[in-house]
Motif scaffolding. Structure first.
Motif, PDB file in Angstrom:
ATOM      1  N   THR A 140      -6.845  -6.647   5.245  1.00 59.01           N
ATOM      2  CA  THR A 140      -6.113  -7.908   5.420  1.00 59.01           C
ATOM      3  C   THR A 140      -4.652  -7.768   5.038  1.00 59.01           C
ATOM      4  O   THR A 140      -3.779  -8.371   5.665  1.00 59.01           O
ATOM      5  N   ASP A 141      -4.374  -6.984   4.004  1.00 57.96           N
ATOM      6  CA  ASP A 141      -3.003  -6.732   3.564  1.00 57.96           C
ATOM      7  C   ASP A 141      -2.794  -5.233   3.482  1.00 57.96           C
ATOM      8  O   ASP A 141      -3.630  -4.511   2.927  1.00 57.96           O
ATOM      9  N   ALA A 142      -1.681  -4.766   4.016  1.00 59.70           N
ATOM     10  CA  ALA A 142      -1.339  -3.347   3.952  1.00 59.70           C
ATOM     11  C   ALA A 142      -0.015  -3.197   3.225  1.00 59.70           C
ATOM     12  O   ALA A 142       0.965  -3.873   3.562  1.00 59.70           O
ATOM     13  N   TRP A 143       0.019  -2.316   2.216  1.00 56.90           N
ATOM     14  CA  TRP A 143       1.208  -2.124   1.391  1.00 56.90           C
ATOM     15  C   TRP A 143       1.557  -0.635   1.294  1.00 56.90           C
ATOM     16  O   TRP A 143       0.682   0.223   1.386  1.00 56.90           O
ATOM     17  N   PHE A 144       2.832  -0.384   1.077  1.00 52.85           N
ATOM     18  CA  PHE A 144       3.232   0.896   0.505  1.00 52.85           C
ATOM     19  C   PHE A 144       4.339   0.622  -0.491  1.00 52.85           C
ATOM     20  O   PHE A 144       5.345  -0.022  -0.175  1.00 52.85           O
ATOM     21  N   ASN A 145       4.113   1.104  -1.727  1.00 50.16           N
ATOM     22  CA  ASN A 145       5.054   0.928  -2.818  1.00 50.16           C
ATOM     23  C   ASN A 145       5.494   2.321  -3.261  1.00 50.16           C
ATOM     24  O   ASN A 145       4.653   3.149  -3.626  1.00 50.16           O
ATOM     25  N   GLY A 146       6.765   2.582  -3.212  1.00 50.67           N
ATOM     26  CA  GLY A 146       7.198   3.925  -3.574  1.00 50.67           C
ATOM     27  C   GLY A 146       8.625   3.952  -4.073  1.00 50.67           C
ATOM     28  O   GLY A 146       9.369   2.971  -3.967  1.00 50.67           O
ATOM     29  N   PHE A 147       9.016   5.112  -4.613  1.00 46.65           N
ATOM     30  CA  PHE A 147      10.354   5.206  -5.178  1.00 46.65           C
ATOM     31  C   PHE A 147      10.825   6.642  -5.283  1.00 46.65           C
ATOM     32  O   PHE A 147      10.038   7.600  -5.221  1.00 46.65           O
TER      33      PHE A 147
END
Length: 811
Positions: free
Chosen positions: A699-706
């Motif tokens: 339902t929700d797709a994320w990518f968190n990066g740095f």
């Protein structure tokens, strides 16, 4: 008889004297209320509020009025002639008052009892518009006459006409002919046609009613009247009159030509400015300089739109937006075609087009700029074989390099936030596919389940509680009986497989749900909730059960970016902000942001405390938000963001120890290198860290990066939570946005990672037990752990073998 004549004469003389005295007293009385003419020279331009990027590029303009000051010699003669023809053809002859016109108005009043505006000269209009009201009373008319005579006495005709043409209200918030030319036609006044000039000159009589936007037919009638007057007065020839009269009455309403697409940020800045300075910000000429970097913002917008369009093409084509009658395609239907296309405005670069024909070899369409032909590869994704397009279908096309491609406006949405981890400056922010189609700012307002993107915060809590990246947990089925529900909760890994004993590092790399649940069990829900506040995440949105481990909490993309900024900058909690500076119309600085910043190299003051019980003292976003923008409220569209109003600036509070912060960053580096985020390898950098996130049913797709200098958080989903479809996980739906952004954001940025702090050591670990591997162990791996939590050496005690021990022995 003579005596009677004398008496009559004396009476008339006395009455005349009395009348003259009355008039003189009245004039003196009314004149005392009139302002000095010199003040009319002081034209106060209402300059709109401007919002720019940090490098000075315009991203938004807001203003209640439009004004452009022109000197007399800058006004084209045709404009002057048109206004003289329409309003006052004897302007250069009368003394400011057209007595003939006034007499005609007086006669009509005497005969009909009706008051009219007859005889109102340009000078009188200027007097009325600048100083007086529009009420139709004799007193106001007398004041108007007196002030007009005074204006004519103290100003030249050219000065009067210049002031009039700069101050006259011409509808649609436009004051003056210079502004009106942009408002109605989007042109400089020198570029207007004769017909367009006549249109503007026809507006003073009823600018709100007769302007070409509000009433095109009335505007056309007034235009033709002005053209006729210009011809009759000899200003234009008969040929010019006929040519201008035949010109279509078309408008191109003014829109500020922004340099960078950042409307969501512009709206945030507008709301912040109104909140801080009041409603008069719209005409004070303030400039709000944001922290947005134009290059990064452009990359964020393009990356998000490309990803949403790519998602759309992976799924079925929904079909044309509308169907138009075939007569719009006929030889006589060009105007009808343009009108039909005008009803469907471009959206984020997707242009409307009408299908002429479609078969396996080509798709032929008509656009506002003419005919186009799309080759099969340009529309193959839509699979039109079973349901071909037919003539009259209204579709969308988009530019793809040097070609045009079939497209449609995505129903799926997305958001992206680019953040500088050192001080929280927002470098880029996109709140949706297109601001003008939907102004809901998903980057700051959409609270969505974060899925596995929450795991780094959970694992950091585990490391702070004494576990290490090498600690072993069991990846095996687990069932929880909850009396509040009818059935037992049986969480699973996304892939549905089981890997048995594995280290926390490998569990995070491969995003194992069952290990995460067991870790949360081990350190406790209350401890975890308290610790997670260290990353600025609101504790009140964390669930009170084990679903927390799977990311059932809801946060905005901006809140997630703040959390990952804490990891990226060495463990310091910074406040996201987006306003860097405010300047007035003279360039004077009214406000400068003073954010707190991370300082890993500064002496450690011991401000962080790794004990869960003390973690509750760490400020949440609601507590750390500055005085002008309370984070988390609904009074502004900036959930979690501030304008940078730290009272003291200086060094931010370190909420996570350097050792824990470095370890979780290193584990996330492995995620980006060889785990669920390995798609980042396309950037050919070794300093990236990240974590995918996918919620139930995709339902929700994320990518968190740095990277050390840049945090990026991408989210994709439907506004009304709906499954994205099989396989639409964070790495597929959201990661491409992050990659496109980082490619631009990190261009020419040297590779760098936070230096390893003291207190960490590298050890050889048995990957099956998490213990120190004995010398010569063939399967041993190297890992880095806290110096005060080095695992014990390997033993033969079965209680330390996760393959043999029960969970009660493991914990």
């Amino acid at each position: 008889m003579k005596r009677w004549i004398l008496i009559t004469t004396l009476c008339v003389a006395v009455l005349a004297l009395i009348g003259a005295a009355t008039v003189w007293i009245g004039i003196r009385h009314l004149s005392a209320d009139l302002p000095p003419v010199d003040t009319i020279r002081q034209i106060q331009l209402s300059v709109p509020l401007r919002v720019t990027t940090s490098d000075g590029k315009l991203i938004g303009e807001f203003g209640a009025e439009r004004r452009t000051l022109l000197h007399y010699d800058q006004i084209p003669p045709e404009v002057i002639h048109a206004f003289l023809a329409a309003e006052d053809d004897r302007f250069f002859e009368h003394p400011g008052v057209d007595w003939e016109g006034l007499m005609r108005a007086a006669v009509k009043l005497a005969l009909t009892g009706q008051k009219t505006q007859g005889g109102s000269t340009i000078t009188m209009q200027l007097a009325r518009n600048v100083f007086l009201s529009n009420e139709r009373t004799f007193t106001r008319k007398f004041k108007e006459i007196l002030l007009s005579l005074r204006i004519e006495h103290e100003l030249t005709k050219k000065e009067i006409l210049e002031l009039y043409l700069n101050k006259i209200f011409l509808g649609e918030r436009a004051y003056g002919v210079g502004a009106a030319s942009y408002v109605y036609f989007g042109k400089d006044i020198h570029d207007l046609s004769l017909a367009q000039i006549a249109t503007i000159a026809g507006l003073p009589k009823a600018p709100s009613r007769d302007n070409p936007i509000a009433n095109p037919q009335r505007a056309r009638d007034r235009r033709n009247y002005v053209l006729g007057r210009m011809r009759d007065l000899g200003y234009i020839t008969q040929a010019q009159y006929e040519h201008a009269r035949a010109e279509p009455e078309t408008t191109h309403p003014y829109q500020a030509k922004v340099d960078v697409d950042a409307q969501y940020v512009a709206e945030m800045a507008r709301a912040w400015a109104v909140d801080r300075y009041g409603d008069d910000v719209y005409d004070r000429g303030l400039t709000v300089v944001t922290t947005i970097d134009s290059t990064k913002q452009t990359a964020a917008v393009a990356g998000l739109r490309d990803a949403l369009l790519a998602y759309d093409e992976r799924h079925s084509y929904r079909g044309p937006e509308a169907h138009l009658s075939e007569d719009v395609l006929s030889a006589n239907g060009h105007e009808a075609l343009l009108d039909a296309l005008d009803e469907h405005a471009p959206v984020a670069g997707l242009l409307p087009a009408v299908v002429v024909s479609q078969d396996d070899s080509a798709l032929k369409v008509m656009t506002g700029n003419g005919a186009l032909t799309l080759e099969p590869k340009d529309f193959a994704w839509a699979r039109l074989g079973k349901k071909p397009l037919i003539p009259g279908d209204l579709i969308r096309i988009r530019r793809d390099g040097d070609r045009w491609r079939l497209a449609e406006i995505p129903t799926v949405q997305g958001a992206f936030v680019g953040l500088a981890p050192k001080d929280g400056a927002i470098d880029a922010l996109v709140g949706g596919f297109d601001f003008y189609s939907n102004k809901f700012n998903r980057a700051t307002q959409a609270r969505r389940q974060v899925g596995s993107g929450f795991k780094p915060f959970l694992y950091a809590a585990g490391l702070a509680d004494g576990y290490t990246p090498a600690s072993i947990f069991l990846d095996a089925p687990v069932v929880f009986d909850d009396p509040s529900v009818d059935s037992s909760w049986r969480p699973e890994n996304f892939e549905g497989d089981l890997k048995g004993p594995m280290s926390l590092r490998e569990a995070l790399v491969h995003s194992r749900n069952l290990v995460s649940i067991r870790l949360l069990q081990a350190i406790g829900i209350d401890y975890t909730k308290q610790y997670v506040q260290r990353f600025g995440l609101p504790v009140d949105r964390l669930p009170n059960d084990l679903t927390m481990a799977l990311g059932s909490a809801v946060f905005t993309p901006l809140e997630m970016a703040r959390g990952f900024a804490t990891i990226a900058n060495g463990g310091f909690l910074v406040d996201p902000y987006f306003v860097a500076e405010v300047r007035d119309s003279d360039g004077k600085t009214l406000y400068t942001a003073n954010p707190k910043h991370a300082c890993p190299e500064c002496p450690d003051d011991g401000s962080e405390n790794e004990q869960g019980g003390d973690a509750a003292n760490v400020a949440s976003p609601e507590q750390t938000a500055t005085n002008n923008t309370p984070a988390g409220t609904q009074t502004t569209p900036m959930d979690g963001a501030t304008a940078g109003d730290s009272d003291t600036g200086g060094v931010a509070t370190r909420t996570v120890s350097p050792q824990v912060d470095w370890l979780i960053s290193d584990m996330m580096h492995d995620v980006a290198t060889r785990g669920t985020g390995a798609g980042t390898n396309v950037l050919h950098r070794s300093d990236l860290a990240g974590k995918t996130g996918t919620t139930n049913d995709q339902t929700d797709a994320w990518f968190n990066g740095f990277q050390e200098t840049q945090v990026g958080v991408a989210w994709v989903g439907y506004d009304q939570p709906t499954p994205l479809g099989r396989g639409e996980v964070g790495a597929k739906a959201a990661l491409p946005i992050w990659i496109d952004y980082m490619r631009a954001a990190l261009k020419d940025v040297p590779q760098a990672r936070l230096p390893q702090p003291p207190g960490l050591v590298e050890v050889r670990i048995d990957p099956k037990t998490g213990k120190l591997a004995p010398p010569g162990s063939p399967d041993a791996v190297f890992d880095i752990v806290q110096q005060d939590h080095v695992p014990e050496p390997e033993t033969n005690d079965p209680r330390h073998d996760p393959n043999k021990a029960g969970l009660e022995d493991l914990y």
